[in-house]
Design an enzyme around this catalytic site. Sequence first.
Site, PDB file in Angstrom:
ATOM      1  N   TYR A 183       0.833  -1.200   0.000  1.00  0.00           N
ATOM      2  CA  TYR A 183       0.000   0.000   0.000  1.00  0.00           C
ATOM      3  C   TYR A 183       0.867   1.250   0.000  1.00  0.00           C
ATOM      4  CZ  TYR A 183      -4.138  -2.738   1.436  1.00  0.00           C
ATOM      5  OH  TYR A 183      -5.185  -3.627   1.496  1.00  0.00           O
ATOM      6  N   LYS A 223      -1.154  -8.201  -2.814  1.00  0.00           N
ATOM      7  CA  LYS A 223      -2.440  -7.536  -2.671  1.00  0.00           C
ATOM      8  C   LYS A 223      -2.237  -6.036  -2.789  1.00  0.00           C
ATOM      9  CE  LYS A 223      -6.034  -6.566   0.658  1.00  0.00           C
ATOM     10  NZ  LYS A 223      -5.633  -5.160   0.802  1.00  0.00           N
TER      11      LYS A 223
END
Lengths: 307, 307, 307, 307, 307
Positions: free
Chosen positions: D171, D204
């Site tokens: 992220y 992810k």
Amino acid sequence: MADRVQEILSWYSSDNAGTRTNIARLLRQGKLAGTGKLVILPVDQGFEHGPARSFASNPGGYSPLYHFQLAIDAGCNAYAAPLGFLEAGASQYAGQIPLILKLNNHDTLHDEKDPLPSVTGSVKDALRLGCSAVGFTIYPGSSHCQTMYEQLRAIAEEAKASGLAVVVWSYPRGSVLSKEGETAIDVVAYAAQIAAQLGAHVIKVKLPTAHLEQAAAKKVYESAKIQIATLAERVKHVVQSSFDGRRIVIFSGGAKSEDQHVFEEARAIRDGGGFGSIIGRNSFQRPKADALKFLHTIMGIYSGEMQ
Amino acid sequence: MADRVQEILSWYSSDNAGTRTNIARLLRQGKLAGTGKLVILPVDQGFEHGPARSFASNPGGYSPLYHFQLAIDAGCNAYAAPLGFLEAGASQYAGQIPLILKLNNHDTLHDEKDPLPSVTGSVKDALRLGCSAVGFTIYPGSSHCQTMYEQLRAIAEEAKASGLAVVVWSYPRGSVLSKEGETAIDVVAYAAQIAAQLGAHVIKVKLPTAHLEQAAAKKVYESAKIQIATLAERVKHVVQSSFDGRRIVIFSGGAKSEDQHVFEEARAIRDGGGFGSIIGRNSFQRPKADALKFLHTIMGIYSGEMQ
Amino acid sequence: MADRVQEILSWYSSDNAGTRTNIARLLRQGKLAGTGKLVILPVDQGFEHGPARSFASNPGGYSPLYHFQLAIDAGCNAYAAPLGFLEAGASQYAGQIPLILKLNNHDTLHDEKDPLPSVTGSVKDALRLGCSAVGFTIYPGSSHCQTMYEQLRAIAEEAKASGLAVVVWSYPRGSVLSKEGETAIDVVAYAAQIAAQLGAHVIKVKLPTAHLEQAAAKKVYESAKIQIATLAERVKHVVQSSFDGRRIVIFSGGAKSEDQHVFEEARAIRDGGGFGSIIGRNSFQRPKADALKFLHTIMGIYSGEMQ
Amino acid sequence: MADRVQEILSWYSSDNAGTRTNIARLLRQGKLAGTGKLVILPVDQGFEHGPARSFASNPGGYSPLYHFQLAIDAGCNAYAAPLGFLEAGASQYAGQIPLILKLNNHDTLHDEKDPLPSVTGSVKDALRLGCSAVGFTIYPGSSHCQTMYEQLRAIAEEAKASGLAVVVWSYPRGSVLSKEGETAIDVVAYAAQIAAQLGAHVIKVKLPTAHLEQAAAKKVYESAKIQIATLAERVKHVVQSSFDGRRIVIFSGGAKSEDQHVFEEARAIRDGGGFGSIIGRNSFQRPKADALKFLHTIMGIYSGEMQ
Amino acid sequence: MADRVQEILSWYSSDNAGTRTNIARLLRQGKLAGTGKLVILPVDQGFEHGPARSFASNPGGYSPLYHFQLAIDAGCNAYAAPLGFLEAGASQYAGQIPLILKLNNHDTLHDEKDPLPSVTGSVKDALRLGCSAVGFTIYPGSSHCQTMYEQLRAIAEEAKASGLAVVVWSYPRGSVLSKEGETAIDVVAYAAQIAAQLGAHVIKVKLPTAHLEQAAAKKVYESAKIQIATLAERVKHVVQSSFDGRRIVIFSGGAKSEDQHVFEEARAIRDGGGFGSIIGRNSFQRPKADALKFLHTIMGIYSGEMQ
């Protein structure tokens, strides 16, 4: 009543037999044995506040032996203290009461807004002293929280592999929190959740107020109509926030205060589904006879023998 | 008198036989053997203040052998020094006097308000040099106190597992303390308590003044009417603050001063229930004959042979 | 003359046979073998100052083999260099001259007032390269002194356990010292004491001036009338400050300078009881024939063959 | 369909049989077993946002058991959570669904522009709890990215040697990035690449927008005419940026939002060649029956049973 | 020609047979096998600059397999990449070309004037992936240089003990250097020397300009009349600064540029006695057929088959 202990142990089914044995030892000791409730005597004020502030009001407490005997005589579930205090009596009192070695401590000769206690003992120390558990304090909200969480992680891993239980004192503190925020219900519930997620078997928090500190949380408390008006409701919410009651959560008594006030708090803890109290200054800072009577009243409240 | 040694050893019942043996060695050595009192010769000034400031007034002291011989001839309980000084004589004087390896040191070429000494030796060094104990200095109040406490924790764990005794120099210092506060009775008693809680077997502090530094403590000293008017009373309070006298607490002599003044202090230590002195500059910075006479007088005060 | 080697070895009686063997190897090599004096060739300037500044004046020195051969041909006691330089020749010159692996180094692409060299080699490297000793630089006075002392502590412990000797370069430097203070007699004597207390077998310092840097020291030098007027007197004081002469202390030649000046210094080192020199730039930055003649003159001064 | 699993496993041919077995376990579980697609249930919001914000809207979720059962009943490929949540059910649900232990976490009592999560679990914890994989969050762009990358390096090495799979949440965040930049297509593609280069088996990332954050990248996207107008195109580019589709890349659902919106996203992930979703708040913050229906729709989109 | 390999191996006589075997593998691979020259394909741009900037101009390069095949087809001596890229193909291409695992990397989502790359792989990773060498980047001049040197020290020690070769990228950078200074001849030669002293077997630097950055060095270059006017002369000086040519020094091609310009540089490297090139962006950012032709021309220049 033994069934309640079995029920509680079932929540810790991922732990090894050693750790489950030591959790059981905490629950099967003293006047509250088998009830699933606990009253623990902690004495780390000598380190945290200095000897005179801690013991001058009841000078027997200068001696490390005093507190072992007090915990035993009062029928507490366990006695928790830093390394020195346990070393000074662990051999003499071997096997008489479960011991919790506090593995980090903080003194007030040097204090900071964002505290970071010192690690002052080890899992190996706990093992050689015959302890059932290690204790560790985290200060969620401190700018040093990462260091504390990672120290706890390593200690908890070693403790669990060694068959010990892990007791976490979770006290929100730090420059980002208001003084009121340290005991706000949203913050205390969050602190309990963090301790649970970090793998604590037993969680100790302060009794929360109805204050809401964090804006994002406040919105949810209000929209979801979470009940926090009474102390018992707040205790219930903290217990729910600790894995829906599947972790042992106990509450601290804080500074010395009126007996009736402490009894009120004990009733709220009981009514909210809390698991008990950790009571230091209110017990060892008064004459022993008084302390025994005081602690028995609290235990009576938890056991249901008293209202 | 041997009973007194047994009594003292009983306070350390959680320690292994090796550590208890080494505590006994300290107590059964020299002129004060068996009395439960100790006079220790420490020589770390070469590192702390530089060679000329330490040894020019009595140049024999430039030699590491001088101090071994002085400690032996004077009948001290032990000799404490940094790595280099012990390495230079440990083999030659093997078995003649218990040695304490000072494991951290600090020099004054680079000094700071919040000091952090360097770790300059190890428990393994102490073992290979035949030492009975390791020594470690902490500065409660320093912003680096956490580092020191954690270094001590690791060293003490290893020392105890290795059968050594742990001697802690606990000297309050740091930017949050006033100069006067470093020897204030509340601060010195707190420093002794911290050392005891960190697991020290022998605690060394400075002689305290009647000054009270911390507001929260001052309130308690006054309300509880703790007696601190005389030096003997203050020694007594420090001893009480060290686990109610169940830890060996000795006091430092400080900079070179008038003999009569040092003798007065020794009487106060004795009368207050202190366990003795650690005397460096007042002994090795004068001619050896004088030093022997001086040390014998102090030992006589402790043994009761002299007033 | 072998007796002198035995005498020197007696100062290191706490060390194991391996370390004493390697100290003996340093003392029994080359033209000064058995005299108790040493001339060591150090070549770390490639790292410290860059290749062109180090080797352009005598381009043979770009090759790592050159310096092994120079040290052997000149009859030096040992050759000291960083990892890369030793790796490049240690196998080829195996057993021909004792090697000292410099374990920390500093470059001048990035420089600081309070220097902290990088650790660039290990005791294990020294062992696999067949070295007799490890070398380590400390900068007393640097705000990073604690880091260096603790790195040295760990390295010295491992080296001694592995049967190696420990050579410490002790160079006062840092923002708290004046430029003049770096070679002040009180500061250099203090630096030698620190190295000795940290457990060095061989100490290397710069030749001191008569300047006194620290006020507290100045008072003592004056009141105790310590003789520091001549270079020989200052060397004597530094040797005395190194455990009263019970540690090997050698002096650096510094930047390239007049031959006669270097010979004068060697005579002062000899007359003051110093143990010899470490001579880098004055030897490898000139043609080899000149270098051999120059080094032989210095060795003659130390051996007494020359005035 | 098993062929697709074999094909995916062929991309991980440098991994040992244990790790390949655990990757296969993720791919052969639940409703999407054998399709090469994954829907994973992650529940770390208790730690990240606090208990009330996470669970008050669907109070069943306060219990750690709820999420195990939800993931099983919905036919998810795996369930991911921090240490405490997994410890509380791993034994009871042993073998019913692959578990991913999230090894680092971050709370919002103390938040920072350049976040550094705490390491809260270990590979050894994952092994003792029967997990198939460890999960780790990195924040590329944070000034602490070096610490996170190096923590991940050590964890991934140990996990791979232990036969576990490594799932990396990547992220972008930090003071050098604009808020918009955190999901910019160039930044998300870069974050996926970094995770892949660090050795992640499963990556992810968040669904990217068409924004371009970095000037140097923008130039290339424009000159090379990289297609990023539609979400499916951006997914395709992220998959390509993850070793040309030879690493499993899944996308996060983010905060709770409109069902149709989430289904649209799932179709874009499918059409762009993405491997699936990790869906937390959109599943456990609604009543269980709704959650099951919602998740089945998404799984239907991935399996091709639904449009 | 095999004699040239033997000659080069003789410079590494202190290394164990394993490391010498792996250096030989680098020298006996591909079109330049046995010539003592090397052309290495490095692909770490995905990590350093992001995927689109690296691979969009020749999209085949998004796949990790592309680069293995390119290096093999072009007859390179080795292929160097970060962990993820090597893991993705090492098993499939096992034994077809020597691999170099880049152990530290740096991304440009977070950049700094004084860079410190992250350690992203280990010697153990290199061993399990069948690599011949590890690669490590240092930035001399960075305020973090100490950290990098010490990371390299530990990695090099482990790599050499494990029989691997050590390749060091030495790129001067940092706030103390001007932009021009990063490739100044004095600085590049110094950077090569530092890598050699740190124990590198193969050193990679940028091609230097005639600029002189450091005042102290400039004086020497001028007084000693070091020849640095032509690129070949500067290459020669860098090779001399790398232990007088007894270490393998190769040069980087830098950003994509004109073919003729790169060929000119290769001729200068050859004429100056350099050992070859490491060519990334100029090879993998163009269509494969072009890349093969381009690399063959460079190899022809090194082998002498072409002018």
